[in-house]
Scaffold this active site. Sequence first.
Site, PDB file in Angstrom:
ATOM      1  CE  LYS A 198      -3.534   2.240   2.907  1.00 20.93           C
ATOM      2  NZ  LYS A 198      -4.275   2.093   4.169  1.00 20.93           N
ATOM      3  CD1 TRP A 199       2.853   5.605  -3.172  1.00 24.55           C
ATOM      4  CD2 TRP A 199       4.465   4.107  -3.541  1.00 24.55           C
ATOM      5  NE1 TRP A 199       3.957   6.285  -3.592  1.00 24.55           N
ATOM      6  CE2 TRP A 199       4.966   5.394  -3.826  1.00 24.55           C
ATOM      7  CE3 TRP A 199       5.307   3.004  -3.705  1.00 24.55           C
ATOM      8  CZ2 TRP A 199       6.272   5.605  -4.276  1.00 24.55           C
ATOM      9  CZ3 TRP A 199       6.604   3.223  -4.146  1.00 24.55           C
ATOM     10  CH2 TRP A 199       7.083   4.512  -4.419  1.00 24.55           C
ATOM     11  CG  ASP A 200      -0.943   6.589   2.810  1.00 28.37           C
ATOM     12  OD1 ASP A 200      -1.563   7.399   2.092  1.00 28.37           O
ATOM     13  OD2 ASP A 200      -1.285   6.297   3.967  1.00 28.37           O
ATOM     14  CG  ASP A 227      -8.145   7.895   4.959  1.00 32.06           C
ATOM     15  OD1 ASP A 227      -7.764   6.826   4.454  1.00 32.06           O
ATOM     16  OD2 ASP A 227      -7.359   8.775   5.364  1.00 32.06           O
TER      17      ASP A 227
HETATM   18  C1  DGJ Z   1      -3.799   7.466   5.370  1.00 32.81           C
HETATM   19  C2  DGJ Z   1      -4.441   6.275   4.728  1.00 32.81           C
HETATM   20  O1  DGJ Z   1      -5.471   6.673   3.882  1.00 32.81           O
HETATM   21  C3  DGJ Z   1      -4.919   5.332   5.816  1.00 32.81           C
HETATM   22  O2  DGJ Z   1      -5.593   4.245   5.249  1.00 32.81           O
HETATM   23  C4  DGJ Z   1      -3.747   4.888   6.623  1.00 32.81           C
HETATM   24  O3  DGJ Z   1      -2.884   4.128   5.837  1.00 32.81           O
HETATM   25  C5  DGJ Z   1      -3.025   6.093   7.207  1.00 32.81           C
HETATM   26  N1  DGJ Z   1      -2.684   7.044   6.190  1.00 32.81           N
HETATM   27  C6  DGJ Z   1      -1.775   5.684   7.912  1.00 32.81           C
HETATM   28  O4  DGJ Z   1      -1.048   6.747   8.336  1.00 32.81           O
END
Ligand code: DGJ
Length: 788
Positions: free
Chosen positions: A477-479, A549
Amino acid sequence: MIHYQENEKYFHLQSEHSSYLLRILPSGHLAHVYYGSKIASVESIDKIEIRHHIEVGSQVVYDAADKTFSLNNAQLEISTYGKGDFRDPMLHFRLADGTRVTDFHYASHEILANKPHFEGLPETSASENSPCETLKIVMEDAIVGIAVDLYYSIFPAIDVIARRCVIRNGSSPILIEKAMSMNLDFPDHDFQLLSLDGAWIRERHLHSRPLTFGITKIDSKRGVSSSDHNPFLALKRLHTDEEVGECYGFSLLYSGNFEATAEVNPHSLLRILLGINSFDFYWNLSPGEAFVTPEAVLTYSDQGLTRMSQNLHELVKGHIIPSQWRDKDRPILVNNWEATYFDFTEAKLLRLARTAKKLGIELFVLDDGWFGKRNDDNSSLGDWTVNRQKLPSGIAGLAEKIHRIGLDFGLWVEPEMVNPDSDLYRAHPDWAIQLPNRKPSLGRNQLILDLTRPEVGDHLFKMLSELFSSAKISYVKWDMNRSFSDVFSGSLEPKRQGEFFHRYVLGLYSLLERLTARYPEILFESCASGGNRFDLGMLYYMPQTWTSDDTDGIERLFIQYGTSMAYPPSTMGAHVSAVPNMQTLRNTPLETRFNTAIFGLLGYELDLTHCTAFEKNVIKKQIAFYKEHRHLLQFGRFTRLKNPFDGNQCIWMSSSEKGDEALVGVYQLMAKPNGPAEKIPVRGMDPGLHYRVQNRRQYFNLRTFGDLVRHALPIRLSANGTLFNALSNHYLMANETDDLPMEGDLLNRFGFVPKQKFIGSGYTDQIRLMGDFGSRVYHIRAERKLGV
Ligand code: DGJ
């Protein structure tokens, strides 16, 4: 098919249902003539050109030899400012001598049997069973020595045209101040413009407005495509709905600042422009250099918005996402973020994983907080070494243990970021984006790494390669959790600072290109505080995106409905989370949370170890159902049937290509007493087949009824009594049963009638209990051919 007619000098781009016509005018300009339903033959093309026969007052006459021709009244395919067209132009340059006027004329064209590839930017691609012809038209301004190549590639089966332009500079250095990917001039503006707008946890809500004189603009200045506005817009005729009428969809394969404008000029001509945001942008182009714009895609439908979306969905599924993920079922995951946030130990994670495994989950994803000293969001981004206090056996050890439990392992990273409180920042403060003379403004306590610097990209590539090779990781998962501010790069000379935003995007794409090529087996999911970078550019590298989110099952109806305008369910991460919901405090029923999430890529994001026996039993059955129908839900043909933005209901469905199977999701917002009669619409079934419609078995908790439980069960129980509490923890009360044999034709034309809804005058097992935020899923399956 692409056809050039020499006598009348026009090009006809034909797809299965659409025609796109352009023409070289006597002046040498390239005119747009028609875009709409397919025209078989166009012998009298000159008759559909809007033209004047006498000079129009207050216009600039392009050439005294023809006083009837003015650029302001023309429909153009490429436009500039300075020769009488007063609309916002597609291209604008500052030339070496300080002048800004350019004027492009047809020079040559080629019809290519394939689609040319351009390095460094996302692009659509043809496939073996869906080849793609391309028209390349070279336009030149011989006076200033600039050429512009216009590319049109056709995906005939899905009525999509991909467009981009390439600017080639000849003799002296120039500054590009504006370079849109496409310019399309319609002869009228009787349209409504649809856009997907929002904010964090409220992404891609659908809005529409009538077009009138002046400029309507959506854009992003955040450095990412953003949730303010998605790089997508649609035009629909006033009476077009989901099934009927004309509409056009436009999307950009780009993840940075973009702009999309719809301008209606005083003569009611409508110009659509889409491309890199010209605000805070310029690009130095030396002699001999070329600038390639991102690709824009266009689709036309005369069968309403659903067909427009389905065209775009097919484009994403078959021609944009990495080929190894096309049509490939995605795993059901558990993510620990909303379960633990930063507060976890290895033992806690393993407990979560064991419970997940028992329920049927396939992939465990470790989210934020596993590295450096990150126990909150104040520090450690940049220091991607495991926190041994939390995870004594490291990432490799944890991944190994997760595998032994029987789950695949996935990991969260946010590589583009750095916290000022990190070793990376202390070692390389110049790698963070900030100005030399100002204190930088932070977002979530962090700064962005300067990906315009090749050394930053190289560092991230090395660090991530080591990390991804260090353990058995099958998902990443690349945030990306902040928007840009204090934009400046110490590595760019002053005259190139305006190139920053685009160079950042190119730096990011280059890193993603290298990583995804090296780890083709890793399933990447892109995320930016949820959906702050949900675009076709990211989908080119990463086949799925964390949609929002906001995990509330009701808010997600709006978000997923809007998102579906341009993106298919197979791109939307959708998780079941706990109640009260973290973002809304709403208590959406567990079955509705699931029923919403299954029209996306299902995951669970809650502490499953805290779930009651009732909840675990229900979740187990949910997962079994999803597995049985996963391919249809992820890759089926998605059809919108009722718009939640318009009322109290949302209905959508996913059907197989052959039309022999479908799943219909029906959702209600608020319960209405003694409401209207109901029937559920259905589309796309085969009239030659006979079907069976059955509802998914769902379960209620006795607590739903409180003291009213005595009306629903044959035994006397008082709410809050010990027996009631024990029973409610274990007893799964099933919903009503629908089982309707029906012909495909009848389903398409009438739909079906579900069991009567609860109206307060009693309850039996024939009553459909919906309540606030209630929902159902109906499975439609072909049983036999009609008459057999
Ligand atoms: C924002 C993401 O959208 C969330 O799902 C989660 O990974 C948080 N960051 C973690 O800091």
